[in-house]
Design an enzyme around this catalytic site. Structure first.
Site, PDB file in Angstrom:
ATOM      1  N   TYR A  37       0.843  -1.201   0.000  1.00 40.80           N
ATOM      2  CA  TYR A  37       0.000   0.000   0.000  1.00 40.80           C
ATOM      3  C   TYR A  37       0.879   1.253   0.000  1.00 40.80           C
ATOM      4  O   TYR A  37       0.647   2.189  -0.773  1.00 40.80           O
ATOM      5  CB  TYR A  37      -0.919  -0.006   1.220  1.00 40.80           C
ATOM      6  CG  TYR A  37      -1.865   1.172   1.279  1.00 40.80           C
ATOM      7  CD1 TYR A  37      -3.145   1.088   0.745  1.00 40.80           C
ATOM      8  CD2 TYR A  37      -1.466   2.382   1.853  1.00 40.80           C
ATOM      9  CE1 TYR A  37      -4.013   2.168   0.784  1.00 40.80           C
ATOM     10  CE2 TYR A  37      -2.325   3.465   1.891  1.00 40.80           C
ATOM     11  CZ  TYR A  37      -3.596   3.353   1.357  1.00 40.80           C
ATOM     12  OH  TYR A  37      -4.441   4.442   1.388  1.00 40.80           O
ATOM     13  N   LYS A 116     -22.629   2.664  21.684  1.00 39.57           N
ATOM     14  CA  LYS A 116     -22.335   4.102  21.794  1.00 39.57           C
ATOM     15  C   LYS A 116     -20.824   4.279  21.933  1.00 39.57           C
ATOM     16  O   LYS A 116     -20.255   4.053  23.002  1.00 39.57           O
ATOM     17  CB  LYS A 116     -23.061   4.712  22.992  1.00 39.57           C
ATOM     18  CG  LYS A 116     -22.934   6.223  23.095  1.00 39.57           C
ATOM     19  CD  LYS A 116     -23.785   6.761  24.237  1.00 39.57           C
ATOM     20  CE  LYS A 116     -23.704   8.275  24.308  1.00 39.57           C
ATOM     21  NZ  LYS A 116     -22.345   8.768  24.584  1.00 39.57           N
ATOM     22  N   LYS A 312     -26.573   4.518  29.377  1.00 36.45           N
ATOM     23  CA  LYS A 312     -25.206   4.720  29.858  1.00 36.45           C
ATOM     24  C   LYS A 312     -24.825   3.649  30.887  1.00 36.45           C
ATOM     25  O   LYS A 312     -25.599   3.336  31.791  1.00 36.45           O
ATOM     26  CB  LYS A 312     -25.058   6.111  30.499  1.00 36.45           C
ATOM     27  CG  LYS A 312     -25.384   7.267  29.567  1.00 36.45           C
ATOM     28  CD  LYS A 312     -24.420   7.361  28.386  1.00 36.45           C
ATOM     29  CE  LYS A 312     -23.063   7.877  28.769  1.00 36.45           C
ATOM     30  NZ  LYS A 312     -23.006   9.309  29.023  1.00 36.45           N
TER      31      LYS A 312
END
Length: 664
Positions: A37, A116, A312
């Protein structure tokens, strides 16, 4: 080559680089090695430098960083970026479900649930398929223009695979756990302030006025939402995520659709422990109404959408007693105070120590030996002392005083103006020598198997070596006489040292331990200069011409080679027969036609090292098991891929069997 041929070659290189970027950073299924690459990218950059009229905004060459900005300009989002309301437990999620259903009477509701990611929210704008702007969330209406910086993130396509007239896409830029740990280790060695967690590291990296600094940081990004769009109308959030993936964006693979809130709750709770095995940090899950028509009907409050909520995780913090503070010495002489405390369990592991970084950190938090302290894992990987529980003090606690002498060699320690760290000034300090030798022998450097901290200490204590160059003058007989070594171990070590003489130049450059020079920069330097002597003779301007090298790194490289003792060590390495030239990759295609899937933790390789090894031998790496998979390589704690392999009858390799296949 005439101009038309040059233009055609540039277009061909761009297409190839975009394709392989997508395979590596989005699909996690690379087909070529990093070296291949890099060769194509260097060819593209060289051609574009000769023919600047052919440079386009979507060229992969534009990722390497542009001019240093004086400040970030403010830009308006095409559609507002709202924040989410939070849920902290099952009852909050049930209340959210009740609100949604009350606003959609008689309708069936599906929820799409995603991880999340704990990072920095970003917005990207594409016009006719080309990235034209990147911005932070800011206040939700306007954000800061960070276009030059987001272009350095290889998971973000500069050109969409299926162009549409206009697309505003939202997502989260983040720093992987390993990259965060490595960055903080480097900053600690340099006496620089540490990032508190991967989120802060990602935010700090993207808000650099110099894009070259951002390019040096290992950032990635997951996309999960759209703002303004022309040319496409998805019907569901699940469909939208699939479409974003087809466009060339990286989307998180862990997402599910449920038709009742109880299943949503169970899914959220299942991630309380599973999250620790992820290579990035999540701080919860996001629950969205799946139907976009229902999302539109539900609308927004002043601050957040009514159709989504963030579940959360509770903070994981443990209390323990600080037993002692010891000081360790790094390879650059930095003295780092370390807290030793009674064992606590955090993020699935037992923790007994944490870095206290420097004298200022201890003073700011007023940390004393004997204190009851609260400890957490920053980014779920690095233990840190959060605070002292001062109300539990008894009066028996002792203040810690930073030593002004090195705890290892008793040499003078100094704290330079403007630096937070104390440093040992004795260049012959055994601790510095040991850490320098361990670094020289490490996997990313000279890869001398069997030469870890314990063996390095034995060699130094016996007086057999005084620096890394001395390694190449050892004999098996000398090593065999050391405690716990023996004839076979000694022969294996000498063979590993001998083998390392043939390493390519980039490994040697990294192994020298030049401040600020990591593995990527070492590879870029080796490819550019081809010979160590040419790098030594180069000026700062020539060194800075390399995309991954900034002014500080260039100055550090020149300072390293200006020291007489470093040049003497290099001459000693040359005399021993250590290669100092760049070796073009020699193709060994023994794995050609074979596709591998890796699962679990490998002890001999990092995941990336194993992938690169497979690619360098002509094989392919896939992130999922299918009938086309040739082998599944299994490490410790394998996941569901092992079960799938057994179901399909795919051959399974242990790590040792894999090693024999690729290393023999």
């Amino acid at each position: 080559m005439d101009k038309e041929a040059v233009k055609k070659r540039i277009e061909e290189l761009r297409a190839l680089l975009h394709y392989h970027n997508y395979r590596y950073y989005v699909l996690d299924q690379p087909e070529i090695s990093d070296a291949e690459y890099d060769r194509m990218l260097r060819e593209l950059i060289s051609l574009e430098q000769q023919y600047p009229e052919f440079i386009t905004p979507d060229s992969p060459s534009q990722r390497v960083g542009g001019e240093v900005a004086k400040e970030f300009r403010e830009v308006a989002h095409l559609k507002p970026m709202y924040s989410l309301d939070n849920a902290f437990g099952p009852e909050d999620l049930k209340e959210f479900d009740r609100r949604v259903r009350s606003l959609l009477p008689g309708q069936e509701v599906e929820y799409e649930v995603e991880l999340k990611i704990d990072g920095l929210a970003i917005s990207l704008v594409y016009e006719n398929g080309v990235l034209v702007r990147g911005a932070t969330r800011g206040n939700g209406t306007t954000g800061e223009d960070i276009t030059a910086n987001v272009k350095t993130i290889k998971a973000i396509p500069l050109k969409l695979r299926n162009p549409i007239p206009l697309l505003e896409v939202r997502g989260e830029a983040y720093m992987p756990k390993e990259s965060f740990a490595r960055l903080n280790e480097q900053r600690e060695e340099r006496g620089e302030p540490l990032f508190a967690n991967p989120r802060n590291a990602a935010a700090g990296s993207l808000r650099q006025l110099d894009p070259k600094v951002t390019a040096e940081r290992d950032l990635s990004a997951f996309m999960y939402a759209i703002g303004e769009v022309q040319g496409y109308e998805p019907k569901t959030q699940a469909e939208l995520m699939e479409w974003l993936s087809e466009l060339g964006f990286k989307v998180n693979p862990y997402r599910e659709v449920f038709n009742n809130i109880d299943d949503v709750i169970n899914y959220c709770q299942s991630w309380h422990e599973k999250r620790f095995s992820l290579p990035y940090v999540i701080d919860g899950l996001v629950i969205k109404v799946n139907s976009l028509a229902q999302q539109e009907a539900l609308g927004f409050t002043a601050k957040s959408p009514r159709w989504a909520i963030a579940y959360k995780f509770p903070a994981e913090i443990a209390e323990t007693r600080l037993k002692d503070i010891i000081v360790r010495v790094g390879r650059t002489g930095v003295l780092t105070p370390t807290a030793i405390f009674e064992p606590v369990s955090l993020a699935g592991t037992t923790v007994t120590r944490a870095s206290l970084h420097n004298e200022d950190y201890i003073r700011e938090k007023d940390i004393r030996i004997g204190d009851i302290i609260r400890v957490q894992k920053a980014g779920e990987i690095i233990p840190e002392v959060v605070e002292v529980v001062k109300e539990k003090r008894t009066g028996a606690e002792k203040e810690f005083v930073m030593p002004d002498t090195c705890p290892v060699c008793q040499g003078k320690a100094v704290r330079l103006p403007g630096e937070a760290a104390w440093r040992c000034t004795n260049a012959s300090c055994p601790a510095q020598l040991k850490e320098g030798i361990v670094h020289f022998a490490s996997r990313g450097a000279m890869n001398i198997e069997g030469l870890g901290p314990a063996v390095a200490e034995l060699l130094l204590e016996a007086g057999l070596i005084h620096n890394y160059a001395d390694l190449y003058y050892l004999s098996a007989e000398e090593v065999a006489r050391l405690p716990r070594m023996g004839k076979k171990s000694a022969e294996n070590l000498i063979n590993a040292i001998e083998k390392s003489k043939q390493n390519s130049l980039e490994r040697l450059i990294y192994g020298l331990g030049i401040r600020l020079v990591g593995e990527k920069a070492a590879r870029d330097l080796a490819v550019h200069f081809k010979e160590l002597d040419k790098l030594i003779a180069a000026g700062e301007e020539e060194i800075m011409a390399i995309p991954s090298v900034g002014p500080k790194m260039a100055a550090s490289i020149k300072a390293f080679f200006a020291q007489k003792e470093n040049l003497e060590l290099i001459e000693k390495l040359k005399a021993a027969g250590v290669n100092t030239k760049y070796l073009a990759e020699v193709r060994d295609n023994r794995l050609e036609g074979l596709t591998f899937v890796l699962t679990g933790t490998l002890s001999s390789f990092t995941r990336k090292e194993a992938e690169q090894l497979i690619l360098s031998l002509g094989g392919k790496v896939s992130s999922s098991v299918s009938k086309k998979t040739s082998y599944v390589v299994v490490g410790e704690d394998p996941g569901s891929k092992l079960t799938k392999a057994k179901e399909l009858g795919i051959p399974i390799l242990t790590e040792e069997e894999f090693r024999q296949m690729v290393m023999s």
